[in-house]
Write a protein that holds these residues in place. Structure first.
Motif, PDB file in Angstrom:
ATOM      1  N   HIS A   5       0.822  -1.205   0.000  1.00 47.29           N
ATOM      2  CA  HIS A   5       0.000   0.000   0.000  1.00 47.29           C
ATOM      3  C   HIS A   5       0.861   1.262   0.000  1.00 47.29           C
ATOM      4  CE1 HIS A   5       0.838  -0.526   4.237  1.00 47.29           C
ATOM      5  NE2 HIS A   5       0.457   0.701   4.460  1.00 47.29           N
ATOM      6  N   THR A   6       0.247   2.340  -0.543  1.00 46.25           N
ATOM      7  CA  THR A   6       0.986   3.600  -0.665  1.00 46.25           C
ATOM      8  C   THR A   6       0.638   4.494   0.523  1.00 46.25           C
ATOM      9  OG1 THR A   6       0.422   3.335  -2.980  1.00 46.25           O
ATOM     10  CG2 THR A   6       1.591   5.328  -2.378  1.00 46.25           C
ATOM     11  N   VAL A   7       1.636   5.182   1.029  1.00 46.32           N
ATOM     12  CA  VAL A   7       1.434   6.081   2.157  1.00 46.32           C
ATOM     13  C   VAL A   7       1.534   7.508   1.621  1.00 46.32           C
ATOM     14  CG1 VAL A   7       2.504   6.862   4.307  1.00 46.32           C
ATOM     15  CG2 VAL A   7       2.271   4.421   3.832  1.00 46.32           C
ATOM     16  N   GLN A   8       0.579   8.366   2.003  1.00 44.98           N
ATOM     17  CA  GLN A   8       0.527   9.741   1.480  1.00 44.98           C
ATOM     18  C   GLN A   8       1.776  10.545   1.838  1.00 44.98           C
ATOM     19  OE1 GLN A   8      -1.707  11.111  -0.447  1.00 44.98           O
ATOM     20  NE2 GLN A   8      -3.132   9.384  -0.509  1.00 44.98           N
ATOM     21  N   ASN A   9       2.186  10.485   3.101  1.00 43.65           N
ATOM     22  CA  ASN A   9       3.300  11.327   3.562  1.00 43.65           C
ATOM     23  C   ASN A   9       4.400  10.500   4.192  1.00 43.65           C
ATOM     24  OD1 ASN A   9       2.087  13.947   3.017  1.00 43.65           O
ATOM     25  ND2 ASN A   9       0.618  13.332   4.615  1.00 43.65           N
ATOM     26  N   ARG A  13      13.483   9.951   6.311  1.00 44.62           N
ATOM     27  CA  ARG A  13      14.376   8.897   6.811  1.00 44.62           C
ATOM     28  C   ARG A  13      13.952   8.492   8.221  1.00 44.62           C
ATOM     29  NH1 ARG A  13      18.617  10.959   5.391  1.00 44.62           N
ATOM     30  NH2 ARG A  13      19.437   9.588   3.773  1.00 44.62           N
ATOM     31  N   LEU A  14      13.691   7.211   8.417  1.00 47.77           N
ATOM     32  CA  LEU A  14      13.374   6.655   9.741  1.00 47.77           C
ATOM     33  C   LEU A  14      14.527   5.772  10.179  1.00 47.77           C
ATOM     34  CD1 LEU A  14       9.619   5.538   9.378  1.00 47.77           C
ATOM     35  CD2 LEU A  14      10.499   7.551  10.585  1.00 47.77           C
ATOM     36  N   LEU A  15      14.822   5.810  11.471  1.00 48.97           N
ATOM     37  CA  LEU A  15      15.849   4.933  12.045  1.00 48.97           C
ATOM     38  C   LEU A  15      15.179   3.807  12.820  1.00 48.97           C
ATOM     39  CD1 LEU A  15      18.684   4.107  13.077  1.00 48.97           C
ATOM     40  CD2 LEU A  15      18.416   5.826  14.887  1.00 48.97           C
ATOM     41  N   LEU A  16      15.575   2.577  12.533  1.00 50.80           N
ATOM     42  CA  LEU A  16      15.121   1.401  13.293  1.00 50.80           C
ATOM     43  C   LEU A  16      16.328   0.780  13.964  1.00 50.80           C
ATOM     44  CD1 LEU A  16      12.943  -0.766  14.041  1.00 50.80           C
ATOM     45  CD2 LEU A  16      13.607  -1.958  11.924  1.00 50.80           C
ATOM     46  N   THR A  17      16.374   0.806  15.305  1.00 46.33           N
ATOM     47  CA  THR A  17      17.421   0.072  16.017  1.00 46.33           C
ATOM     48  C   THR A  17      16.904  -1.344  16.312  1.00 46.33           C
ATOM     49  OG1 THR A  17      16.729   0.704  18.268  1.00 46.33           O
ATOM     50  CG2 THR A  17      18.218   2.239  17.096  1.00 46.33           C
ATOM     51  N   LEU A  31       7.777  -1.685   7.521  1.00 43.20           N
ATOM     52  CA  LEU A  31       7.879  -0.220   7.637  1.00 43.20           C
ATOM     53  C   LEU A  31       8.270   0.457   6.326  1.00 43.20           C
ATOM     54  CD1 LEU A  31       9.663   0.175  11.103  1.00 43.20           C
ATOM     55  CD2 LEU A  31       7.265   0.669  10.569  1.00 43.20           C
ATOM     56  N   LYS A  32       8.579  -0.326   5.326  1.00 37.84           N
ATOM     57  CA  LYS A  32       9.039   0.240   4.045  1.00 37.84           C
ATOM     58  C   LYS A  32       8.156   1.373   3.519  1.00 37.84           C
ATOM     59  CE  LYS A  32      11.588  -3.520   1.783  1.00 37.84           C
ATOM     60  NZ  LYS A  32      12.878  -2.886   1.595  1.00 37.84           N
ATOM     61  N   PRO A  33       6.820   1.211   3.560  1.00 34.00           N
ATOM     62  CA  PRO A  33       5.991   2.271   2.964  1.00 34.00           C
ATOM     63  C   PRO A  33       6.075   3.606   3.697  1.00 34.00           C
ATOM     64  CG  PRO A  33       4.708   0.264   3.348  1.00 34.00           C
ATOM     65  CD  PRO A  33       6.016   0.083   4.043  1.00 34.00           C
ATOM     66  N   TYR A  34       6.590   3.602   4.907  1.00 33.76           N
ATOM     67  CA  TYR A  34       6.499   4.809   5.731  1.00 33.76           C
ATOM     68  C   TYR A  34       7.732   5.697   5.651  1.00 33.76           C
ATOM     69  CZ  TYR A  34       2.668   2.038   7.408  1.00 33.76           C
ATOM     70  OH  TYR A  34       1.526   1.284   7.447  1.00 33.76           O
ATOM     71  N   ALA A  35       8.739   5.293   4.881  1.00 26.97           N
ATOM     72  CA  ALA A  35       9.949   6.101   4.777  1.00 26.97           C
ATOM     73  C   ALA A  35      10.562   5.954   3.394  1.00 26.97           C
ATOM     74  CB  ALA A  35      10.957   5.671   5.830  1.00 26.97           C
ATOM     75  N   LEU A 197       0.165  -0.181  14.904  1.00 25.23           N
ATOM     76  CA  LEU A 197       0.423   0.646  16.089  1.00 25.23           C
ATOM     77  C   LEU A 197       1.617   1.569  15.854  1.00 25.23           C
ATOM     78  CD1 LEU A 197      -0.180   1.453  18.973  1.00 25.23           C
ATOM     79  CD2 LEU A 197       0.847  -0.692  19.752  1.00 25.23           C
ATOM     80  N   LEU A 198       2.622   1.090  15.150  1.00 27.59           N
ATOM     81  CA  LEU A 198       3.774   1.948  14.832  1.00 27.59           C
ATOM     82  C   LEU A 198       3.360   3.065  13.878  1.00 27.59           C
ATOM     83  CD1 LEU A 198       6.594  -0.731  14.472  1.00 27.59           C
ATOM     84  CD2 LEU A 198       6.170   0.810  16.383  1.00 27.59           C
ATOM     85  N   GLU A 199       2.514   2.730  12.940  1.00 29.71           N
ATOM     86  CA  GLU A 199       2.027   3.755  12.003  1.00 29.71           C
ATOM     87  C   GLU A 199       1.270   4.838  12.758  1.00 29.71           C
ATOM     88  OE1 GLU A 199      -0.883   5.624   9.331  1.00 29.71           O
ATOM     89  OE2 GLU A 199      -1.469   4.016  10.671  1.00 29.71           O
ATOM     90  N   ARG A 200       0.389   4.444  13.651  1.00 31.25           N
ATOM     91  CA  ARG A 200      -0.374   5.416  14.462  1.00 31.25           C
ATOM     92  C   ARG A 200       0.582   6.220  15.351  1.00 31.25           C
ATOM     93  NH1 ARG A 200      -2.978   7.097  12.007  1.00 31.25           N
ATOM     94  NH2 ARG A 200      -3.871   8.265  13.702  1.00 31.25           N
ATOM     95  N   SER A 201       1.598   5.574  15.876  1.00 29.56           N
ATOM     96  CA  SER A 201       2.550   6.243  16.771  1.00 29.56           C
ATOM     97  C   SER A 201       3.403   7.255  16.013  1.00 29.56           C
ATOM     98  CB  SER A 201       3.465   5.208  17.443  1.00 29.56           C
ATOM     99  OG  SER A 201       2.691   4.279  18.177  1.00 29.56           O
ATOM    100  N   LEU A 202       3.665   6.998  14.756  1.00 29.46           N
ATOM    101  CA  LEU A 202       4.464   7.926  13.952  1.00 29.46           C
ATOM    102  C   LEU A 202       3.654   9.132  13.501  1.00 29.46           C
ATOM    103  CD1 LEU A 202       6.378   5.393  11.650  1.00 29.46           C
ATOM    104  CD2 LEU A 202       7.453   7.013  13.236  1.00 29.46           C
ATOM    105  N   TYR A 203       2.384   8.916  13.173  1.00 32.20           N
ATOM    106  CA  TYR A 203       1.618   9.976  12.486  1.00 32.20           C
ATOM    107  C   TYR A 203       0.652  10.744  13.384  1.00 32.20           C
ATOM    108  CZ  TYR A 203       3.471   8.427   8.026  1.00 32.20           C
ATOM    109  OH  TYR A 203       4.320   8.140   6.984  1.00 32.20           O
ATOM    110  N   THR A 204       0.285  10.221  14.543  1.00 34.63           N
ATOM    111  CA  THR A 204      -0.662  10.947  15.401  1.00 34.63           C
ATOM    112  C   THR A 204       0.005  12.209  15.950  1.00 34.63           C
ATOM    113  OG1 THR A 204      -1.705   8.865  16.035  1.00 34.63           O
ATOM    114  CG2 THR A 204      -2.159  10.775  17.447  1.00 34.63           C
ATOM    115  N   PRO A 205      -0.611  13.377  15.788  1.00 36.59           N
ATOM    116  CA  PRO A 205       0.018  14.594  16.315  1.00 36.59           C
ATOM    117  C   PRO A 205      -0.102  14.679  17.841  1.00 36.59           C
ATOM    118  CG  PRO A 205      -2.087  15.106  15.242  1.00 36.59           C
ATOM    119  CD  PRO A 205      -1.853  13.637  15.049  1.00 36.59           C
TER     120      PRO A 205
END
Ligand code: NAI
Ligand code: 15L
Length: 275
Positions: A5-9, A13-17, A31-35, A197-205
């Motif tokens: 799926h495509t992500v609008q925004n 660059r995201l860092l994953l440890t 997480l590929k679609p999100y960065a 949950l990671l998607e919500r955690s990244l994008y929720t203001p």
């Protein structure tokens, strides 16, 4: 897991440890679609970058200078690296306690505004399984590992209060392909629900420091996410589909910690260093 799926925004660059670990390998794909670029880091070796959408940067979290270099140029950090089970305090101290400090200090110095912290149910592991908890329930860590995650959550609160760096601390239950035992019928978090949950955690203001329990839509949940409702996390999977398979396992004794405590066997680990 499908990542088509495509992500609008997407982030630049995201860092994953912890990228070489069990969850890291899954998140490397999901997480590929999100960065546009996913910077993947671990102390352990991992598969080389597939293309320009991946950067591999080996780093020991105990090395402050290396962590500062690691964090340069990222928009947000998903901090999954460190010791992930109960161990003697001396083994946890560097990766989990110094490590989380290095991550937040590097975030401050490089202007990174959001961290997703892989906390754990072991910050509340000494509660009994008949108790329902929310994010305001006092913590009851079940060992040095749980204590290190508790410290990480306090670090997150401090860096928000002092520097405005926002964090979502996810108290992950048990994130594996399937629940492995009776306890995990309550604590299981599917990989798809973790990714949501990671998607919500990244994008929720305006998350400030939000604490959320990471569990799928399982029957007999012990955790109430009322104080994380603003994230809009709506888990879709349920451990129920694995119930018969899990219940075919031999029944543990009634006094087995896995039948009593939310943290299961972790509450009975140790003591270490007496041998
Ligand atoms: P894992 O043990 O498979 O992965 C952790 C990774 O951290 C490993 O690849 C390891 O090499 C790396 N690491 C350890 N010490 C390091 C250091 N000094 N510097 C850099 N990297 C280091 O664990 P898993 O299951 O993938 O968990 C990932 C994160 O999520 C961990 O922080 C864990 O505490 C947390 N978590 C996981 C749960 C689960 O059910 N899988 C439940 C609750 C929390
Ligand atoms: C954790 O925090 C561990 O990282 C993971 O390996 C599991 O033991 C999980 O908790 C659990 O409680 O099932």
């Amino acid at each position: 897991m499908a990542t088509s799926h495509t992500v609008q925004n997407p982030f630049n660059r995201l860092l994953l440890t912890g990228a070489a670990g069990g969850l890291g390998k899954v998140l490397r794909e999901s997480l590929k679609p999100y960065a546009r670029v996913l910077r993947l880091s671990d102390i352990a070796l991992m598969a080389p970058a597939v293309d320009a959408s991946e950067e591999i940067q080996l780093c020991d979290l105990t090395d402050k200078h290396a962590v500062h270099q690691l964090v340069e140029g990222v928009d947000a950090i998903l901090h999954f690296g460190g010791v992930s089970v109960e161990r003697p305090f001396e083994e946890i101290l560097g990766p989990n306690i110094s490590g989380v400090f290095h991550i937040y200090e590097a975030a401050r110095r490089h202007g990174v505004k959001r961290v997703i912290f892989a906390s754990s149910n072991h910050v509340i592991g000494f509660y009994k399984q008949d108790q329902t908890l929310d994010a305001r329930s006092p913590r009851r860590p079940d060992g040095y590992y749980g204590l290190s995650k508790s410290y990480g959550e306090d670090m997150a609160t401090f860096y928000f209060d002092r520097y405005g760096i926002e964090t979502v601390s996810i108290r992950i239950g048990s994130s594996f392909p399937e629940p492995q035992n009776r306890r995990m019928l309550s604590t299981w978090l599917s990989f798809a629900d973790l990714t949501q949950l990671l998607e919500r955690s990244l994008y929720t203001p305006d998350v400030g420091h939000t604490v959320v329990y990471g569990a799928s839509n399982n029957p007999n949940l012990w955790w109430d996410n009322r104080y994380a409702a603003h994230l809009g996390f709506a888990p879709k999977d349920s451990s129920d589909v694995f119930r018969d398979k899990v219940q075919a396992q031999p029944m543990p004794a009634a006094n087995d910690p896995s039948m009593i405590y939310q943290g299961g066997a972790f509450v009975a680990a140790g003591p270490f260093g007496d041998e």
